[in-house]
Design a protein around this motif. Structure first.
Motif, PDB file in Angstrom:
ATOM      1  N   GLY A 127       0.796  -1.217   0.000  1.00  0.00           N
ATOM      2  CA  GLY A 127       0.000   0.000   0.000  1.00  0.00           C
ATOM      3  C   GLY A 127       0.829   1.267   0.000  1.00  0.00           C
ATOM      4  N   THR A 128       0.277   2.306   0.591  1.00  0.00           N
ATOM      5  CA  THR A 128       0.949   3.601   0.651  1.00  0.00           C
ATOM      6  C   THR A 128       1.036   4.086   2.098  1.00  0.00           C
ATOM      7  N   VAL A 129       1.949   5.018   2.318  1.00  0.00           N
ATOM      8  CA  VAL A 129       2.075   5.699   3.604  1.00  0.00           C
ATOM      9  C   VAL A 129       1.972   7.188   3.312  1.00  0.00           C
ATOM     10  N   THR A 130       1.107   7.867   4.039  1.00  0.00           N
ATOM     11  CA  THR A 130       0.927   9.304   3.905  1.00  0.00           C
ATOM     12  C   THR A 130       1.444   9.977   5.168  1.00  0.00           C
ATOM     13  N   LEU A 131       2.429  10.854   4.994  1.00  0.00           N
ATOM     14  CA  LEU A 131       3.003  11.596   6.120  1.00  0.00           C
ATOM     15  C   LEU A 131       2.510  13.030   6.090  1.00  0.00           C
ATOM     16  N   ARG A 132       2.278  13.589   7.280  1.00  0.00           N
ATOM     17  CA  ARG A 132       1.938  15.009   7.402  1.00  0.00           C
ATOM     18  C   ARG A 132       2.338  15.464   8.792  1.00  0.00           C
ATOM     19  N   VAL A 133       2.477  16.769   8.957  1.00  0.00           N
ATOM     20  CA  VAL A 133       2.818  17.342  10.253  1.00  0.00           C
ATOM     21  C   VAL A 133       1.886  18.525  10.506  1.00  0.00           C
ATOM     22  N   ALA A 134       1.437  18.647  11.764  1.00  0.00           N
ATOM     23  CA  ALA A 134       0.578  19.762  12.174  1.00  0.00           C
ATOM     24  C   ALA A 134       1.291  20.538  13.268  1.00  0.00           C
ATOM     25  N   TRP A 135       1.205  21.869  13.201  1.00  0.00           N
ATOM     26  CA  TRP A 135       1.873  22.701  14.197  1.00  0.00           C
ATOM     27  C   TRP A 135       1.155  24.041  14.322  1.00  0.00           C
ATOM     28  N   ALA A 136       1.466  24.764  15.381  1.00  0.00           N
ATOM     29  CA  ALA A 136       0.947  26.111  15.588  1.00  0.00           C
ATOM     30  C   ALA A 136       2.025  26.933  16.277  1.00  0.00           C
ATOM     31  N   SER A 137       2.011  28.220  16.040  1.00  0.00           N
ATOM     32  CA  SER A 137       2.926  29.125  16.730  1.00  0.00           C
ATOM     33  C   SER A 137       2.246  29.573  18.011  1.00  0.00           C
ATOM     34  N   LYS A 138       2.684  29.009  19.100  1.00  0.00           N
ATOM     35  CA  LYS A 138       2.083  29.286  20.408  1.00  0.00           C
ATOM     36  C   LYS A 138       0.590  29.058  20.310  1.00  0.00           C
ATOM     37  N   TYR A 139      -0.218  30.038  20.675  1.00  0.00           N
ATOM     38  CA  TYR A 139      -1.668  29.883  20.568  1.00  0.00           C
ATOM     39  C   TYR A 139      -2.109  30.587  19.305  1.00  0.00           C
ATOM     40  N   GLY A 140      -2.523  29.830  18.322  1.00  0.00           N
ATOM     41  CA  GLY A 140      -2.934  30.431  17.064  1.00  0.00           C
ATOM     42  C   GLY A 140      -3.390  29.368  16.098  1.00  0.00           C
ATOM     43  N   GLN A 141      -3.504  29.746  14.849  1.00  0.00           N
ATOM     44  CA  GLN A 141      -4.011  28.840  13.829  1.00  0.00           C
ATOM     45  C   GLN A 141      -3.101  27.634  13.648  1.00  0.00           C
ATOM     46  N   VAL A 142      -3.714  26.473  13.569  1.00  0.00           N
ATOM     47  CA  VAL A 142      -2.975  25.235  13.331  1.00  0.00           C
ATOM     48  C   VAL A 142      -2.730  25.107  11.836  1.00  0.00           C
ATOM     49  N   ARG A 143      -1.491  24.826  11.485  1.00  0.00           N
ATOM     50  CA  ARG A 143      -1.112  24.623  10.088  1.00  0.00           C
ATOM     51  C   ARG A 143      -0.769  23.152   9.890  1.00  0.00           C
ATOM     52  N   VAL A 144      -1.105  22.641   8.719  1.00  0.00           N
ATOM     53  CA  VAL A 144      -0.838  21.237   8.397  1.00  0.00           C
ATOM     54  C   VAL A 144      -0.104  21.205   7.065  1.00  0.00           C
ATOM     55  N   SER A 145       0.974  20.430   7.035  1.00  0.00           N
ATOM     56  CA  SER A 145       1.749  20.305   5.798  1.00  0.00           C
ATOM     57  C   SER A 145       0.928  19.599   4.727  1.00  0.00           C
ATOM     58  N   HIS A 146       1.376  19.739   3.502  1.00  0.00           N
ATOM     59  CA  HIS A 146       0.789  18.950   2.426  1.00  0.00           C
ATOM     60  C   HIS A 146       1.231  17.503   2.620  1.00  0.00           C
ATOM     61  N   ASP A 147       0.442  16.579   2.133  1.00  0.00           N
ATOM     62  CA  ASP A 147       0.748  15.160   2.306  1.00  0.00           C
ATOM     63  C   ASP A 147       1.975  14.764   1.498  1.00  0.00           C
ATOM     64  N   CYS A 148       2.786  13.925   2.100  1.00  0.00           N
ATOM     65  CA  CYS A 148       3.932  13.329   1.421  1.00  0.00           C
ATOM     66  C   CYS A 148       3.633  11.833   1.372  1.00  0.00           C
ATOM     67  N   ILE A 149       3.420  11.315   0.164  1.00  0.00           N
ATOM     68  CA  ILE A 149       2.949   9.935   0.011  1.00  0.00           C
ATOM     69  C   ILE A 149       4.050   9.053  -0.574  1.00  0.00           C
ATOM     70  N   TYR A 150       4.216   7.895   0.049  1.00  0.00           N
ATOM     71  CA  TYR A 150       5.178   6.885  -0.399  1.00  0.00           C
ATOM     72  C   TYR A 150       4.419   5.608  -0.742  1.00  0.00           C
ATOM     73  N   THR A 151       4.875   4.911  -1.775  1.00  0.00           N
ATOM     74  CA  THR A 151       4.275   3.641  -2.171  1.00  0.00           C
ATOM     75  C   THR A 151       5.199   2.501  -1.763  1.00  0.00           C
ATOM     76  N   MET A 152       4.614   1.508  -1.095  1.00  0.00           N
ATOM     77  CA  MET A 152       5.392   0.345  -0.667  1.00  0.00           C
ATOM     78  C   MET A 152       5.500  -0.637  -1.820  1.00  0.00           C
ATOM     79  N   LEU A 153       6.687  -1.151  -2.044  1.00  0.00           N
ATOM     80  CA  LEU A 153       6.921  -2.147  -3.075  1.00  0.00           C
ATOM     81  C   LEU A 153       6.942  -3.487  -2.366  1.00  0.00           C
ATOM     82  N   PRO A 154       5.858  -4.288  -2.518  1.00  0.00           N
ATOM     83  CA  PRO A 154       5.792  -5.559  -1.801  1.00  0.00           C
ATOM     84  C   PRO A 154       6.989  -6.462  -2.118  1.00  0.00           C
ATOM     85  N   VAL A 155       7.368  -7.268  -1.152  1.00  0.00           N
ATOM     86  CA  VAL A 155       8.522  -8.152  -1.285  1.00  0.00           C
ATOM     87  C   VAL A 155       8.399  -9.062  -2.513  1.00  0.00           C
TER      88      VAL A 155
END
Length: 158
Positions: A127-155
Motif C-alpha cells: 500500500g501507501t504511507v501518507t506523512l503530514r505534520v501539524a503545528w501552531a505558533s504558540k496559541y494560534g491557527q494550526v497549520r498542516v503540511s501537504h501530504d507526502c505519500i510513499y508507495t510500498m513495493l511488496p517483497v
C-alpha cells in the motif's frame, strides 16, 4: 493575599497547559480539516515530513521496499511542539512510528529534543504511507503540511 495567590497559580499552570496542547488532540480527530484551538486548520508548505532510508531522504512520491529495515521519519521546517502523522493505506498494525501514539500513527514532538530529530519507522507490507505534520505558533491557527505519500513495493515484486 488572595489575589496574589490566584495570579501566581495562573502563571504556573497556564504555560504548562499551552505547551502541552498537542497532547490533547484525540486519535480520532483529523489533522487535515475542521478547527483546532478555535481556528480553522490551514494547509501550509512551510514544513514537510519525509522518510529516510539508510540516512538518505526519500522524495515525496517515491517507492520504498516493504522489506526496508533502516527507515526513519523526519520533520523539516517547523519548531515548537508539533504532531507527526503517518497513515498507512492498509490500516493500523505492526507498522508505524516506533513509540508513537494512536496505534503508532502519531507522535507528538517538542523542540526540547533539539536539532532535527528522526524517529524509527516500520514500513507496512504493502500500500501507501501518507506523512503530514501539524503545528501552531504558540496559541494560534494550526497549520498542516501537504501530504507526502510513499508507495510500498511488496517483497513479492522485488
Amino acid at each position: 493575599h488572595t489575589h496574589k495567590q490566584a495570579a501566581i497559580a495562573v502563571l504556573v499552570l497556564f504555560p504548562a497547559a499551552c505547551v502541552a496542547y498537542a497532547d490533547y488532540i484525540q486519535c480520532d480527530e483529523p489533522l487535515t480539516s475542521g478547527e483546532m484551538m478555535g481556528f480553522p486548520v490551514a494547509r501550509s508548505e512551510a514544513a514537510v515530513a519525509t522518510l529516510l532510508e539508510d540516512g538518505h531522504e526519500l522524495a515525496c512520491g517515491s517507492t520504498i521496499k516493504a522489506s526496508a529495515s533502516n527507515v526513519e521519519v523526519r520533520v523539516n521546517g517547523t519548531s515548537g511542539q508539533y504532531i507527526l502523522e503517518a497513515e498507512a493505506s492498509i490500516g493500523k498494525g505492526r507498522h508505524g512510528i516506533v513509540q508513537g501514539q494512536c496505534e503508532l500513527q502519531r507522535l507528538t514532538i517538542s523542540d526540547e529534543r533539539g536539532g532535527t530529530p528522526t524517529d524509527t519507522y516500520i514500513v507496512p507490507s504493502s500500500g501507501t504511507v501518507t506523512l503530514r505534520v501539524a503545528w501552531a505558533s504558540k496559541y494560534g491557527q494550526v497549520r498542516v503540511s501537504h501530504d507526502c505519500i510513499y508507495t510500498m513495493l511488496p517483497v513479492a515484486e522485488l
